[in-house]
Design a protein around this motif. Structure first.
Motif, mmCIF file in Angstrom:
data_model
loop_
_atom_site.group_PDB
_atom_site.id
_atom_site.type_symbol
_atom_site.label_atom_id
_atom_site.label_comp_id
_atom_site.label_asym_id
_atom_site.label_seq_id
_atom_site.Cartn_x
_atom_site.Cartn_y
_atom_site.Cartn_z
ATOM 1 N N LEU A 164 -6.360 -3.377 -1.157
ATOM 2 C CA LEU A 164 -7.116 -2.724 -1.208
ATOM 3 C C LEU A 164 -6.269 -1.211 -1.997
ATOM 4 N N LEU A 165 -6.930 -0.104 -2.688
ATOM 5 C CA LEU A 165 -5.873 0.946 -2.845
ATOM 6 C C LEU A 165 -6.407 2.566 -1.716
ATOM 7 N N THR A 166 -8.059 1.797 -1.808
ATOM 8 C CA THR A 166 -8.601 2.993 -1.117
ATOM 9 C C THR A 166 -9.598 1.500 -0.257
ATOM 10 N N ASP A 167 -9.174 2.054 1.279
ATOM 11 C CA ASP A 167 -10.957 1.077 1.905
ATOM 12 C C ASP A 167 -11.744 1.389 2.415
ATOM 13 N N HIS A 168 -11.806 2.526 3.323
ATOM 14 C CA HIS A 168 -12.968 2.344 4.433
ATOM 15 C C HIS A 168 -13.685 3.987 3.862
ATOM 16 N N ILE A 169 -13.963 4.608 2.696
ATOM 17 C CA ILE A 169 -14.184 5.351 2.331
ATOM 18 C C ILE A 169 -14.881 5.777 1.589
ATOM 19 N N ALA A 170 -16.103 6.773 1.116
ATOM 20 C CA ALA A 170 -17.381 6.543 0.041
ATOM 21 C C ALA A 170 -16.585 6.341 -1.169
ATOM 22 N N VAL A 171 -17.278 6.132 -1.980
ATOM 23 C CA VAL A 171 -17.435 5.830 -3.492
ATOM 24 C C VAL A 171 -17.003 6.910 -3.523
ATOM 25 N N LYS A 172 -18.307 8.247 -3.524
ATOM 26 C CA LYS A 172 -17.967 9.469 -4.331
ATOM 27 C C LYS A 172 -16.910 10.188 -4.191
ATOM 28 N N ASP A 173 -15.601 9.729 -3.039
ATOM 29 C CA ASP A 173 -14.390 10.141 -2.300
ATOM 30 C C ASP A 173 -13.298 9.312 -3.263
ATOM 31 N N VAL A 174 -13.573 8.147 -3.964
ATOM 32 C CA VAL A 174 -12.420 7.180 -4.930
ATOM 33 C C VAL A 174 -11.398 7.970 -5.592
ATOM 34 N N ALA A 175 -12.125 8.346 -6.250
ATOM 35 C CA ALA A 175 -10.974 9.166 -7.756
ATOM 36 C C ALA A 175 -10.089 10.080 -7.187
ATOM 37 N N GLN A 176 -10.921 10.720 -6.713
ATOM 38 C CA GLN A 176 -9.870 11.679 -6.107
ATOM 39 C C GLN A 176 -8.619 11.275 -5.366
ATOM 40 N N ALA A 177 -9.220 10.324 -4.318
ATOM 41 C CA ALA A 177 -8.391 9.949 -3.100
ATOM 42 C C ALA A 177 -7.086 9.332 -4.001
ATOM 43 N N ILE A 178 -7.322 8.615 -4.943
ATOM 44 C CA ILE A 178 -6.291 7.757 -5.759
ATOM 45 C C ILE A 178 -5.135 8.711 -6.403
ATOM 46 N N THR A 179 -4.058 8.340 -6.303
ATOM 47 C CA THR A 179 -2.787 10.209 -6.582
ATOM 48 C C THR A 179 -2.021 9.026 -7.004
ATOM 49 N N PRO A 180 -0.725 9.577 -7.712
ATOM 50 C CA PRO A 180 0.523 8.403 -8.489
ATOM 51 C C PRO A 180 0.757 7.904 -7.049
ATOM 52 N N LYS A 181 1.132 8.383 -5.961
ATOM 53 C CA LYS A 181 1.878 8.618 -4.725
ATOM 54 C C LYS A 181 1.302 7.388 -3.646
ATOM 55 N N LEU A 182 -0.218 7.358 -3.702
ATOM 56 C CA LEU A 182 -1.077 6.611 -3.333
ATOM 57 C C LEU A 182 -0.639 4.929 -3.743
ATOM 58 N N ILE A 183 -0.443 4.975 -5.666
ATOM 59 C CA ILE A 183 -0.381 3.590 -5.718
ATOM 60 C C ILE A 183 0.727 2.556 -5.613
ATOM 61 N N ARG A 184 1.724 4.181 -5.960
ATOM 62 C CA ARG A 184 3.502 3.862 -5.680
ATOM 63 C C ARG A 184 3.368 3.134 -4.127
ATOM 64 N N ASP A 185 2.904 3.761 -3.271
ATOM 65 C CA ASP A 185 3.302 2.635 -1.735
ATOM 66 C C ASP A 185 2.197 1.497 -1.494
ATOM 67 N N LYS A 186 0.925 1.788 -2.452
ATOM 68 C CA LYS A 186 0.117 0.655 -2.255
ATOM 69 C C LYS A 186 0.861 -0.571 -2.795
ATOM 70 N N VAL A 187 1.274 -0.632 -4.028
ATOM 71 C CA VAL A 187 2.208 -1.081 -4.666
ATOM 72 C C VAL A 187 3.893 -1.722 -4.081
ATOM 73 N N ASN A 188 3.419 -1.374 -3.631
ATOM 74 C CA ASN A 188 5.025 -1.717 -2.785
ATOM 75 C C ASN A 188 4.928 -2.411 -2.225
ATOM 76 N N ILE A 189 3.890 -1.811 -1.008
ATOM 77 C CA ILE A 189 3.687 -2.393 0.385
ATOM 78 C C ILE A 189 2.965 -4.596 -0.184
ATOM 79 N N MET A 190 2.424 -3.879 -1.531
ATOM 80 C CA MET A 190 1.715 -5.507 -1.873
ATOM 81 C C MET A 190 3.315 -6.178 -2.337
ATOM 82 N N GLU A 191 4.075 -5.709 -3.215
ATOM 83 C CA GLU A 191 5.163 -6.919 -3.460
ATOM 84 C C GLU A 191 5.985 -6.507 -2.187
ATOM 85 N N LYS A 192 6.244 -6.151 -0.826
ATOM 86 C CA LYS A 192 6.737 -6.610 -0.173
ATOM 87 C C LYS A 192 6.593 -7.553 0.863
ATOM 88 N N SER A 193 5.110 -7.673 0.793
ATOM 89 C CA SER A 193 4.434 -8.285 1.681
ATOM 90 C C SER A 193 4.441 -9.721 1.109
#
Length: 350
Positions: A164-193
């Motif tokens: 999950l890019l975002t987990d326990h946050i309200a749906v109305k906050d999802v789009a604002q929470a998804i930033t380029p840095k968040l995407i890079r970080d989560k993809v990096n964690i997933m690939e390493k795992s």
């Protein structure tokens, strides 16, 4: 030669009014489970005895003061508290939340100190755990603070993995929470795992779109075109096999997920609804990206059946096996990266 000690598996009991104790105890009611690990439950002798009696579970256990004293071949109970909690099956009580956190904190401390090797957490109630001492929406955020690393909520089975890019946050906050840095970080964690924890040498990752039909070229929102697509291309150009964004409504139904090693969903229900539908109650919640290994079953406290003896331990048992598998995979991976010659042999063999 002294026999190698088995992997020590820590268990936090979760809400005593839910099914956490039942699924944990029923998992180890099968004595063959002790061939794989040494279970260490963080609660109290009296609390576990009460649960055994109420649920009709026939197991013996070994009470210890410290996880370091756990004995192989036995179910070990670390006495975290002396009180006798009032158990009200099916009820969300403050006392239930208080003892759930006592168990969790003791288990995490033992994990940090190396007294247990891996941790499986039974379900908690996100409301009754809140207090001045504990202000987290759930396990994942607490573990991210206590254990080194950036976390990723990663739902896994043998043939399906959804992060999950975002987990326990309200749906109305999802789009604002998804930033380029968040995407890079989560993809990096997933690939390493995927490489380190699941033994996948060259993982392929799919990202799901934020909006319906991934925005339909900007007709239904611009986030997919302006945020997801450029970052996905950037990450791909650097050598990570990441693709998307894919329209979430048809992705799983068309079996497109079978073309990838893992899927990264934009928000909680986008990923968990298809995952839980396809995993048939055997899914596992794995917190990837941390220096220590933690899993949990993919269900909640299930108050509606608590105390009835009807709880299915399948997901908890899968959480145990997943934690054991990740522990072994990670140790092998770290050993290979420490030994370049062996790593080179493996690469040639592959």
């Amino acid at each position: 030669m002294k026999e190698k000690q088995k992997i020590k598996l820590g268990i936090s009991v979760g809400d005593l009014n839910g099914i956490g104790c039942e699924v944990a105890l029923r998992t180890f009611e099968d004595s063959r489970m002790m061939d794989f690990c040494t279970p260490v439950i963080f609660a109290s002798n009296k609390a576990i005895s009460q649960q055994k009696s109420d649920l009709g579970i026939n197991i013996a256990f070994n009470g210890v003061k410290d996880a370091a004293q756990a004995v192989d071949g036995k179910i070990n109970i670390v006495n975290v508290w002396k009180e006798v909690p009032k158990v009200e099956f099916g009820q969300a009580t403050q006392e239930g939340g208080r003892f759930a956190i006592k168990s969790l904190k003791a288990a995490v401390a033992a994990l940090k100190n190396g007294k247990i090797d891996i941790l499986v957490t039974a379900p908690i109630n996100k409301n009754n755990i809140q207090s001045e001492e504990f202000k987290f929406p759930g396990h994942t955020d607490f573990l991210a603070q206590e254990l080194k690393g950036e976390s990723l909520m990663f739902m896994v089975t043998d043939d399906l993995r959804v992060g999950l890019l975002t987990d326990h946050i309200a749906v109305k906050d999802v789009a604002q929470a998804i930033t380029p840095k968040l995407i890079r970080d989560k993809v990096n964690i997933m690939e390493k795992s995927l490489k380190m924890d699941f033994g996948i040498r060259r993982p392929k990752i799919a990202l799901l779109g934020i909006n319906p039909h991934s925005g339909d070229n900007g007709t239904i929102g611009e986030e997919d075109d302006k945020i997801l697509k450029p970052v996905i291309q950037e990450i791909f150009d650097k050598g990570t096999l990441v693709y998307g964004p894919y329209s979430a409504d048809s992705f799983f139904g068309s079996n497109s997920h079978q073309n990838f090693d893992a899927v990264l969903a934009a928000y909680h229900d986008q990923g968990l609804i298809p995952f839980k539908t396809l995993s048939f109650g055997k899914g596992v919640n794995y917190t990837a990206g941390l220096e220590k290994i933690r899993t949990s079953p993919d269900h909640g406290t299930a108050y509606e059946i608590a105390g009835t003896g009807k709880a299915d331990p399948s997901s908890f048992k899968e959480a145990v096996f997943t934690a054991l598998k990740v522990f072994k995979n990670r140790n092998e991976y770290l050993e290979l990266t420490k030994n370049p010659l062996q790593k080179q042999r493996v690469k040639k063999a592959g």
